[in-house]
Design a protein around this motif. Structure first.
Motif, mmCIF file in Angstrom:
data_model
loop_
_atom_site.group_PDB
_atom_site.id
_atom_site.type_symbol
_atom_site.label_atom_id
_atom_site.label_comp_id
_atom_site.label_asym_id
_atom_site.label_seq_id
_atom_site.Cartn_x
_atom_site.Cartn_y
_atom_site.Cartn_z
ATOM 1 N N UNK A 1 44.994 52.597 -27.941
ATOM 2 C CA UNK A 1 45.600 51.655 -27.110
ATOM 3 C C UNK A 1 45.695 50.211 -28.299
ATOM 4 N N UNK A 2 44.524 50.193 -28.759
ATOM 5 C CA UNK A 2 44.199 48.885 -29.729
ATOM 6 C C UNK A 2 45.235 48.865 -30.835
ATOM 7 N N UNK A 3 45.034 50.204 -31.369
ATOM 8 C CA UNK A 3 45.682 50.333 -32.753
ATOM 9 C C UNK A 3 47.351 50.537 -32.499
ATOM 10 N N UNK A 4 47.832 51.030 -31.370
ATOM 11 C CA UNK A 4 49.051 51.328 -31.152
ATOM 12 C C UNK A 4 49.674 49.611 -30.912
ATOM 13 N N UNK B 1 53.034 31.354 -27.126
ATOM 14 C CA UNK B 1 54.097 31.877 -26.377
ATOM 15 C C UNK B 1 54.130 33.433 -26.401
ATOM 16 N N UNK B 2 53.999 34.062 -25.306
ATOM 17 C CA UNK B 2 54.045 35.637 -25.563
ATOM 18 C C UNK B 2 55.321 36.164 -24.747
ATOM 19 N N UNK C 1 44.687 35.652 -24.071
ATOM 20 C CA UNK C 1 45.965 36.280 -24.625
ATOM 21 C C UNK C 1 45.888 37.501 -24.863
ATOM 22 N N UNK C 2 44.554 38.089 -25.422
ATOM 23 C CA UNK C 2 44.562 39.480 -26.029
ATOM 24 C C UNK C 2 44.232 40.296 -24.984
ATOM 25 N N UNK C 3 43.700 39.917 -23.888
ATOM 26 C CA UNK C 3 43.563 40.703 -22.768
ATOM 27 C C UNK C 3 44.870 41.224 -22.110
#
Length: 237
Positions: free
Chosen positions: A13-16, A210-211, A170-172
């Motif tokens: 998940x993290x790498x994709x 901003x995401x 934001x990372x979550x």
């Protein structure tokens, strides 16, 4: 405890996850967006003060206004949803007592630790009348640091402290979106005052990111990282 299989899944998940600039116009179900934001809200924060705020924007006209404030970045207008991440300068006044009550009701707060929080949180955050507390914290702390270890005071570096807290959330949010099959684009290129004005945000909010959120138009491109040994330091630098 996380099993090896769970760790493998999280690594994938993290790498994709990657920044996506082209979004389909398909709307994202509001319940799914709420679930992603709820997951983001569970990110850790200093003293559990939870200073991060999420402003969800899905109206097309408002996204176009927001795009102008974001230096004309088309992804803000094109993505079906945008989440503006901000941190509350007044988080102690707004959240401290409510957080303590919530922790007490959950049985998660021991009296001794509550006493420590009530002593040190105001000391670290409050600036006092016309910034007098800020003045002595900014001038005396470097001198005290010559003789003993002392942490940075959020009152002195509030924007820096808020940037750290909001980045965790934001990372979550971006990882939760990836797990839900959504693409994201985190942006720092914006005029903060104009973003606040478009969204009617109080000046006490520090906008940190901003995401854009939505479905990508095509398969994500590959991304690379430098070998980990170029950034890993073991035991000491």
């Amino acid at each position: 405890m996380i099993s090896p299989t769970s760790l493998d899944q999280f690594e994938t998940l993290a790498k994709s996850r990657r920044a996506t600039r082209q979004f389909r116009p398909d709307p994202v179900d509001s319940a799914l967006l709420m679930r992603v934001i709820e997951i983001a809200h569970w990110a850790p924060s200093g003293y559990n003060l939870q200073p991060t705020h999420f402003t969800l924007v899905t109206e097309g006209a408002r996204r176009k206004q927001l795009s102008v404030a974001c230096m004309g970045q088309h992804s803000v207008a094109d993505a079906p949803a945008v989440v503006v991440i901000s941190g509350d300068r007044r988080v102690v006044e707004n959240h401290f007592d409510a957080m303590l009550e919530s922790e007490r009701n959950a049985g998660s707060l021991k009296p001794a630790y509550e006493a420590l929080l009530r002593k040190y949180v105001p000391l670290g955050f409050r600036r006092g009348p016309v910034g007098l507390n800020l003045l002595w914290k900014a001038t005396l702390l470097p001198i005290v640091r010559l003789f003993r270890p002392i942490p940075e005071m959020p009152a002195v570096h509030m924007r820096f402290w808020l940037a750290k807290q909001t980045s965790l959330a934001a990372m979550n949010l971006m990882l939760a979106a990836e797990a839900a099959g959504l693409a994201t684009l985190p942006m720092e290129g914006f005029d903060e005052a104009r973003v606040r004005r478009v969204l009617g945000m109080p000046r006490s909010q520090v906008v940190t990111m901003v995401i854009a959120v939505g479905y990508p138009t095509d398969d994500p491109r590959s991304k690379t990282r430098l070998p980990v040994h170029t950034v890993l330091h073991q035991e000491r630098w």
